[in-house]
Design a protein around this motif. Structure first.
Motif, PDB file in Angstrom:
ATOM      1  N   LEU A 285      -6.728  -6.178   3.337  1.00  0.00           N
ATOM      2  CA  LEU A 285      -6.100  -4.895   2.995  1.00  0.00           C
ATOM      3  C   LEU A 285      -4.880  -5.129   2.121  1.00  0.00           C
ATOM      4  O   LEU A 285      -4.673  -4.440   1.115  1.00  0.00           O
ATOM      5  CB  LEU A 285      -5.706  -4.150   4.280  1.00  0.00           C
TER       6      LEU A 285
ATOM      7  N   ALA B 222      -5.971  -5.965  -1.289  1.00  0.00           N
ATOM      8  CA  ALA B 222      -6.509  -4.780  -1.965  1.00  0.00           C
ATOM      9  C   ALA B 222      -5.375  -3.866  -2.427  1.00  0.00           C
ATOM     10  O   ALA B 222      -5.416  -3.291  -3.518  1.00  0.00           O
ATOM     11  CB  ALA B 222      -7.442  -4.024  -1.021  1.00  0.00           C
TER      12      ALA B 222
ATOM     13  N   PHE C 146      -9.976   1.985   2.704  1.00  0.00           N
ATOM     14  CA  PHE C 146     -10.353   0.630   3.076  1.00  0.00           C
ATOM     15  C   PHE C 146     -10.675   0.549   4.576  1.00  0.00           C
ATOM     16  O   PHE C 146     -11.728   0.063   4.984  1.00  0.00           O
ATOM     17  CB  PHE C 146      -9.206  -0.323   2.717  1.00  0.00           C
TER      18      PHE C 146
END
Lengths: 553, 553
Positions: free
Chosen positions: B502, B505, B534
């Motif tokens: 995460l 990202a 996500f």
């Protein structure tokens, strides 16, 4: 010497739901049912609870099959989660098979799963030692069965869920003759449904509900909405029949009910006269007195059709004055408030609402005391294990057996995980196996050792306060005032000053403690402790406090 | 022309609890009762709910007093919170006065509060136009009263909570003669208790419970524990009497019950024979068959004595085999699961447990349909307002009145905040005033516009994920990888990889979006949205996401 028998409840004993019972005879294991449980208010955010099957997974080569008694969620609902770990064939009555197939498809768990139809009255061999015959019982779903397991030591009878209804809607009464015959031959053990063992007398026949529904639909001045369980096919049949009698069309509202009606019609368990069933949008063109809507939501489930209608939140159905809403169900413990709110909201919009407290629009599907005694008397087992129920239901059922003269030494009140062993010498509890709840939570699972649920319960009480401390990478000391952010704690405008003071207090405290606080863990616990004391004394609240150190790594 | 009358329910209509009713006649306002409500599962972390009294605060110079019907929490419990804002005299029956004084002391709210005793049958003048006479009713607390208000337009009768018990424990029956007399003279309006308006027949007399308790205590082989409401003085009297009869001593366990017994004994509402009451530690020296413990916890309240005993978590009392536990109460809606868990845990430890489903160890304190009809028939009011109850209870009561021949135009089903105005021309609802719930939450309060409760509910579902982004003070761009911390989301070991992904990202996403993300608000919503997508796709969960930017200010 006969092979030993072991009875191992993996779910449903000492609780309502997730029914699963392992029965071993020598090297062979069969499993009766594989159900889910629905979360209560102590399990926030949990989607479903399933039994722990690790005991079976470790003995997978000995498990001969999962034998299903009927198609209710608390008997089949865990199959999509269990079959991928425990790839053994499933044997089920036809309607249950239909529901299982739909369920496996929905959860994309069909791969490698085998489900076989069984017919009552036919003996199926499982492994070397067990011959199993399903027999008909009555329950709040058609095609419900009990199971008789012939072993070298004698017959074991598992009633499944049942009641004795002499006038069921589908005409298929409970096979008391089979029970009587086993009883005459001698039964080693009876496992019998305890859900309503506290209730004196007999459970009312489904027929009585039919009469009440008929009157209500006949006399309703406008539209009729009937909410019940999606799987209560007999109730749906009663409504369809009454609708046909009084020239009304029926529309089904709510995905789960549409699905179960489709399965039941396809397999011939629900008979719908030509032209009675119409799509919801078509029903809107009819005069209200020609319309019946069958819906889900009888338990006040927030996303169900009826609750959305009651909350003025359904896209296609709005309550009109003159509507009659029939809640043809009783709230399951824990759902009372949701059902009550739904009734109130329907009444507020001008509907007439008929529900269990004021009209006989529901009977439940479990045997009351006199029926339980009847089965005990017919079967006259050597050993008795009350199954399916909270601990107090099991105790009440045990007491009934004791009142009927069963020896106290032959009555075993077991809970999930207990291992009852029966040898030629007698029966005793010899140990226990893991049988705690497994929580399905999105794509992950956790068990009751996880801290996730207790964290959620704490979060729900006083919310969360996050404190970010930016530390200098080299000295480990805070490089600016801590930043405080909260959710679910207090109204934002009330926390502006409070959090400034907290931040200042934290800076002060950290500085004061000198070099000790350079250790990240020490600093974190100092931040947590200081904030806890400050917030407790200023607000009398104890939020979850999350200290975050930046630059620490 | 007579002064107009206005009836304004500020609590208790369309809900159970926080009863409060403003009655205006010309310029004078009196307020009947001032109760609290206990939070349900939709109000996590809330301590209590009280009525919104802003309408009264704005008209403080017209408010002549708060008139109390009886000493239950849902009739007096809000006084410590309301009196500081609404400093008017309180008038109460003697026992209620005792409970109010204890309560004000406990909350340190005695300053400036005046509480006056009233006696039934005596007329008290309030303001220019209202003459008030309290009259006896029966209820599950002694010294319960209804109120008759004589106005220039006629008499208004408010029953308070009541039932008609011809054999109450204290011998003080309901003053039906007073009602009959008012009825003969003509009554303008009846406000009557609707809590049990759905239940047919008559509510059973407290005497019947006395007989069951007597038998249970007589036959118990060992210790007896009786759990009931702390304020149910008549029940405590029955237990004390039976204990004395069978040579047992009584100890009180649980602070609230100790307090209420003290008040009741002091004021003469509870008669305890010399030497019967002994401290708990002394009871441990006695043989079990000489011991009775009276405890709180009949509603399964987590911190109560009985629940701690059931959970093996009480410092002084442990369940022994041979104990008999009597739960002399019915679960209030919403408490069913807690009570059920408590019963199960007591049974698991070998106690015999008697509870409402299997023994007649409780009757409730509210009138059933035949009693409600009796009062309607005696009073024969011109206007009727059902009070105290969920909307469906009010509707059921309205229907009873209609069945008895009251004109539909004279029946008003009101909810909190509605203003019913009665003039010489007739009665009609003319508007509404603020009457939403006020949540007491530690030292602060919030109302139902606050987001705090919905945040807590969300937090309890999937927990919280905190994302800290350290931004460069000058460029506004992130200066390091975002840090992700969670609580109540997933097990920590399961989130290590997930949060690394995460974080990566997020970095990617922020870089990709260029200079737009330099605006703190934009950056925050980008972080939130990216994380939401996500986590939803990776876990199927939707935690609360708290983005924190450091260096932004």
């Amino acid at each position: 010497m006969n092979p030993d028998i072991r009875i191992i409840p993996l779910g449903g004993l000492g609780e309502i739901g997730k029914n699963m019972m392992a029965i071993e005879c020598g090297d062979d294991i069969i499993v009766v049912d594989c159900g889910v449980q629905f979360p209560d208010d102590t399990m926030p955010g949990v989607d479903l609870i399933i039994p722990d099957v690790s005991y079976l997974v470790e003995r997978i080569d000995r498990v001969r099959g999962i034998l299903i008694t009927h198609g209710h969620e608390d008997h089949i609902g865990a199959l999509p989660f269990v079959l991928p770990q425990l790839s053994v064939p499933v044997y089920a009555p036809r309607l249950a098979h239909g529901f299982i197939s739909a369920k496996l498809k929905e959860h994309r768990a069909t791969r490698g799963a085998t489900v076989e139809d069984i017919e009552p009255g036919i003996a199926y061999q499982f492994g070397e030692h067990m011959k199993v015959t399903w027999f008909r019982v009555c329950h709040s779903i058609p095609d419900a069965m009990g199971i008789a397991i012939e072993t070298p030591s004698g017959v074991i009878i598992h009633t499944g869920d049942f009641k004795i209804d002499h006038t069921p809607v589908d005409g298929k009464t409970m096979d008391l003759a089979a029970l009587a015959q086993y009883g005459t031959q001698g039964v080693l053990m009876l496992l019998s449904d305890s859900t309503y063992a506290e209730i004196p007398g007999y459970t009312t026949s489904e027929k009585v509900v039919g009469e009440a529904l008929d009157r209500a639909i006949r006399d309703a001045p406008g539209r009729v909405m009937v909410a019940t369980f999606a799987s209560l096919i007999s109730r749906i049949q009663l409504v369809v029949d009454a609708a046909a009698r009084y020239n009304r069309k029926v529309s089904i509202v709510g995905r789960s009910m549409v699905d179960s009606v489709n399965v039941a019609v396809e397999l011939g368990y629900l008979t719908i006269p030509e032209g009675i069933l119409i799509p919801l949008n078509q029903s809107r063109g009819l005069p209200p007195e020609e319309v019946v809507l069958m819906t889900t939501g009888s338990q006040g489930e927030p996303t169900s059709a009826l609750v959305r209608i009651a909350n003025k939140d359904h896209r296609e159905v709005t309550i009109m004055s003159g509507d009659t809403v029939i809640i043809s169900a009783t709230p399951i413990p824990g759902n009372e408030l949701g059902v009550s709110r739904t009734i109130d909201n329907l009444l507020r919009q001008g509907a007439t609402v008929l529900y269990d407290r004021i009209a006989l629009v529901h009977v439940h599907g479990h045997a009351s005391q006199e029926e339980l005694k009847m089965v005990l008397s017919l079967v006259r087992p050597r050993y008795f294990v009350p199954v399916h129920g909270e601990y107090r239901h099991l105790m009440a059922h045990a007491r009934l057996a004791w009142d009927l003269g069963l020896a106290e030494s032959g009555i075993f009140v077991l809970e999930d995980g207990d291992v009852l062993q029966i040898t030629d010498e007698g029966a005793e509890v010899v140990g226990s196996v893991p049988a705690g709840p497994i929580y399905i939570d999105g794509l992950t699972t956790h068990d009751n050792r996880s801290e996730v649920l207790s964290q959620r319960r704490s979060l729900s009480q006083d919310g969360v306060v996050v404190i970010v401390v930016n530390t200098d990478k080299h000295t480990g000391l805070p490089s600016s005032e801590p930043k405080v952010v909260a959710s679910g704690f207090m109204d934002a405008e009330e926390t502006v000053d409070l959090f400034q003071q907290l931040s200042a207090a934290l800076s002060e405290e950290i500085k004061g403690s000198g070099h000790i606080s350079c250790q990240p863990d020490e600093l974190k616990s100092k931040v947590r402790e200081t904030a806890r004391k400050f917030l407790s004394s200023e607000t009398h609240r104890r939020p979850i406090i999350i200290p975050i150190l930046l630059g620490e790594d």
